[in-house]
Design a protein around this motif. Structure first.
Motif, PDB file in Angstrom:
ATOM      1  N   ARG A  70       0.917  -1.123   0.173  1.00  0.00           N
ATOM      2  CA  ARG A  70      -0.007  -0.178  -0.002  1.00  0.00           C
ATOM      3  C   ARG A  70       0.941   1.208  -0.090  1.00  0.00           C
ATOM      4  O   ARG A  70       0.257   2.234  -0.309  1.00  0.00           O
ATOM      5  N   THR A  71       1.963   1.300   0.506  1.00  0.00           N
ATOM      6  CA  THR A  71       2.757   2.361   0.648  1.00  0.00           C
ATOM      7  C   THR A  71       4.064   2.323  -0.341  1.00  0.00           C
ATOM      8  O   THR A  71       4.755   3.217  -0.829  1.00  0.00           O
ATOM      9  N   GLY A  72       4.543   1.087  -0.657  1.00  0.00           N
ATOM     10  CA  GLY A  72       5.889   0.898  -1.471  1.00  0.00           C
ATOM     11  C   GLY A  72       5.615   0.205  -2.939  1.00  0.00           C
ATOM     12  O   GLY A  72       6.740  -0.299  -3.178  1.00  0.00           O
ATOM     13  N   LEU A  73       4.319   0.124  -3.396  1.00  0.00           N
ATOM     14  CA  LEU A  73       3.954  -0.651  -4.780  1.00  0.00           C
ATOM     15  C   LEU A  73       4.940   0.164  -5.707  1.00  0.00           C
ATOM     16  O   LEU A  73       5.490  -0.639  -6.596  1.00  0.00           O
ATOM     17  N   ASN A  74       4.992   1.447  -5.930  1.00  0.00           N
ATOM     18  CA  ASN A  74       5.877   2.101  -6.782  1.00  0.00           C
ATOM     19  C   ASN A  74       7.342   1.635  -7.025  1.00  0.00           C
ATOM     20  O   ASN A  74       7.861   1.332  -7.838  1.00  0.00           O
ATOM     21  N   ASP A  75       7.739   1.668  -5.841  1.00  0.00           N
ATOM     22  CA  ASP A  75       9.324   1.163  -5.784  1.00  0.00           C
ATOM     23  C   ASP A  75       9.405  -0.347  -6.100  1.00  0.00           C
ATOM     24  O   ASP A  75      10.237  -0.787  -6.672  1.00  0.00           O
ATOM     25  N   ALA A  76       8.372  -1.181  -5.681  1.00  0.00           N
ATOM     26  CA  ALA A  76       8.397  -2.626  -5.944  1.00  0.00           C
ATOM     27  C   ALA A  76       8.200  -2.740  -7.574  1.00  0.00           C
ATOM     28  O   ALA A  76       8.732  -3.720  -7.838  1.00  0.00           O
ATOM     29  N   GLN A  77       7.430  -1.947  -7.890  1.00  0.00           N
ATOM     30  CA  GLN A  77       7.238  -2.298  -9.569  1.00  0.00           C
ATOM     31  C   GLN A  77       8.400  -2.056 -10.260  1.00  0.00           C
ATOM     32  O   GLN A  77       8.453  -2.626 -11.337  1.00  0.00           O
ATOM     33  N   LYS A  78       9.390  -1.301  -9.880  1.00  0.00           N
ATOM     34  CA  LYS A  78      10.532  -1.017 -10.554  1.00  0.00           C
ATOM     35  C   LYS A  78      11.506  -2.232 -10.591  1.00  0.00           C
ATOM     36  O   LYS A  78      12.486  -2.237 -11.190  1.00  0.00           O
ATOM     37  N   ARG A  79      11.110  -3.142  -9.493  1.00  0.00           N
ATOM     38  CA  ARG A  79      12.136  -4.248  -9.357  1.00  0.00           C
ATOM     39  C   ARG A  79      11.231  -5.469  -9.840  1.00  0.00           C
ATOM     40  O   ARG A  79      11.894  -6.787  -9.894  1.00  0.00           O
ATOM     41  N   MET A  80      10.190  -5.340 -10.523  1.00  0.00           N
ATOM     42  CA  MET A  80       9.441  -6.560 -10.926  1.00  0.00           C
ATOM     43  C   MET A  80       9.139  -6.271 -12.666  1.00  0.00           C
ATOM     44  O   MET A  80       9.251  -5.159 -13.116  1.00  0.00           O
ATOM     45  N   GLY A  81       9.103  -7.439 -13.085  1.00  0.00           N
ATOM     46  CA  GLY A  81       8.743  -7.527 -14.611  1.00  0.00           C
ATOM     47  C   GLY A  81       7.366  -8.449 -14.657  1.00  0.00           C
ATOM     48  O   GLY A  81       7.265  -9.612 -13.964  1.00  0.00           O
ATOM     49  N   ALA A  82       6.460  -8.146 -15.630  1.00  0.00           N
ATOM     50  CA  ALA A  82       5.321  -9.199 -15.682  1.00  0.00           C
ATOM     51  C   ALA A  82       4.815  -9.084 -16.933  1.00  0.00           C
ATOM     52  O   ALA A  82       4.817  -8.162 -17.674  1.00  0.00           O
ATOM     53  N   ILE A  83       4.150 -10.049 -16.992  1.00  0.00           N
ATOM     54  CA  ILE A  83       2.921 -10.264 -18.083  1.00  0.00           C
ATOM     55  C   ILE A  83       1.705 -11.154 -17.650  1.00  0.00           C
ATOM     56  O   ILE A  83       1.813 -11.821 -17.163  1.00  0.00           O
ATOM     57  N   ILE A  84       0.830 -10.103 -17.676  1.00  0.00           N
ATOM     58  CA  ILE A  84      -0.386 -10.427 -17.106  1.00  0.00           C
ATOM     59  C   ILE A  84      -1.772 -10.501 -18.293  1.00  0.00           C
ATOM     60  O   ILE A  84      -1.640  -9.431 -19.073  1.00  0.00           O
ATOM     61  N   GLU A  85      -2.245 -11.468 -18.466  1.00  0.00           N
ATOM     62  CA  GLU A  85      -3.023 -11.590 -19.570  1.00  0.00           C
ATOM     63  C   GLU A  85      -2.453 -11.495 -20.825  1.00  0.00           C
ATOM     64  O   GLU A  85      -1.295 -11.935 -20.963  1.00  0.00           O
ATOM     65  N   ASN A  86      -2.933 -10.751 -21.792  1.00  0.00           N
ATOM     66  CA  ASN A  86      -2.173 -10.257 -23.033  1.00  0.00           C
ATOM     67  C   ASN A  86      -1.352  -9.018 -22.924  1.00  0.00           C
ATOM     68  O   ASN A  86      -1.759  -8.395 -22.559  1.00  0.00           O
ATOM     69  N   PRO A  87       0.010  -9.222 -23.410  1.00  0.00           N
ATOM     70  CA  PRO A  87       0.744  -7.955 -22.990  1.00  0.00           C
ATOM     71  C   PRO A  87       0.208  -6.809 -24.047  1.00  0.00           C
ATOM     72  O   PRO A  87       0.130  -7.363 -25.237  1.00  0.00           O
ATOM     73  N   ALA A  88       0.620  -5.766 -23.744  1.00  0.00           N
ATOM     74  CA  ALA A  88      -0.101  -4.493 -24.505  1.00  0.00           C
ATOM     75  C   ALA A  88       1.087  -4.073 -25.601  1.00  0.00           C
ATOM     76  O   ALA A  88       2.378  -3.591 -24.964  1.00  0.00           O
TER      77      ALA A  88
END
Length: 307
Positions: A70-88
């Motif tokens: 809830r507070t650190g998602l933006n920083d966490a997203q920088k350290r993640m890669g993802a394909i959810i459903e169909n990639p854009a």
């Protein structure tokens, strides 16, 4: 040092009166390849959307890299890669142009990562070919390249083998293993191809109707995939009756291919075969084997065990 990349505690996502994810407790350790198993509609994609911030929980907590999402998602997203459903993807652009747009959106410095990532997923030779002319498998590879472009610590893949031919599936599996082994990449991967997960994952989470009903290691799964006798006879209905009436056996199941999996009398196979033949049954196949991941999963979610 925090050994966990991801922790969920009572995570819930509710849509009106339907719980897509229902009070899930789940932990993924650094370096795991976590295989997420569930039927269509079981809640897999919803769970992955919660992890990546594409959706938000109704109740419960989610911790990524040791920080409350809830507070650190933006920083966490920088350290993640993802394909959810169909990639854009931009259909009028090339693979390289798609990755350049993605690089700028993510603020990834330098263009060297584009060539490296295209080579990694086998798309170096696509040149000026536009994405609209790509096969489904090529689009999946490009989506994977986008997920890997930032050199993430945590990779999240939702049904990544969709559209890949058998060779492509093997290559993807080998690539994930290599990244996990050489870079310590932690992976959360969902798939309906359970046999592929069995060859790849180190830990498994089985979800059914929004609930995580079991979490186990590869070793624990192997122990639970029980040994049994695989029996093929000319009259499976009569065979099941003979096993019950003549031998007093109940721990067996009749499979969709009209074979019988018998979980008792493994040390007295001669008695089983003799009883069947004495009752006029013709044995076409009789061998000791073990459950597949598919059959174990089927039993766990309420499949066809004979009682």
């Amino acid at each position: 040092m925090n050994d966990y990349i991801l922790k969920m505690n009572g995570l819930t996502k509710k849509y009106k009166n339907h719980h897509a994810v229902d009070k899930v407790d789940l932990s993924i350790r650094k370096g795991d390849i976590y295989g997420f198993i569930g039927q269509n509609g079981a809640g897999k994609s919803t769970m992955l959307r919660l992890v990546t911030g594409l959706s938000f929980p109704t109740e419960g907590s989610l911790e990524i890299f040791g920080t409350d999402a809830r507070t650190g998602l933006n920083d966490a997203q920088k350290r993640m890669g993802a394909i959810i459903e169909n990639p854009a993807l931009f259909s009028e652009m090339t693979a390289r142009e798609n990755l350049e747009v993605h690089r700028r959106q993510k603020g990834i410095p330098g263009r060297e990562c584009i060539d490296e990532t295209l080579a990694l997923v086998g798309l170096t030779d696509t040149g000026v070919k536009k994405v609209k002319n790509f096969s489904l498998g090529m689009k999946q590879r490009l989506g994977l390249a986008m997920a890997l472009l930032s050199d993430p610590e945590f990779l999240i893949l939702d049904e990544p083998t969709n559209g890949l031919d058998p060779i492509g599936i093997v290559e993807l599996r080998d690539l994930i293993r290599k990244l996990n082994r050489e870079k310590g990449l932690t992976v959360l991967i969902s798939s309906h191809i359970l046999g592929e997960l069995y060859q790849l994952a180190t830990t498994y989470g089985i979800i059914h109707e929004g609930k995580l009903i079991e979490e186990l290691s590869l070793k624990e799964l192997d122990e639970k995939c029980r040994q049994h006798l695989k029996i093929k006879i000319d009259d499976v209905t009569k065979g099941a009756t003979v096993l019950e009436s003549d031998l007093g056996l109940t721990d067996f199941e009749v499979m969709p291919d009209k074979t019988i999996n018998l979980y008792q009398h493994l040390d007295d196979v001669r008695k089983v075969s003799k009883t069947l033949t004495d009752n006029g049954l013709i044995i076409e196949h009789f061998a000791r084997t073990g459950d597949s991941l598919e059959s174990y999963f089927s039993k766990l979610v309420g499949g066809g065990r004979h009682e």
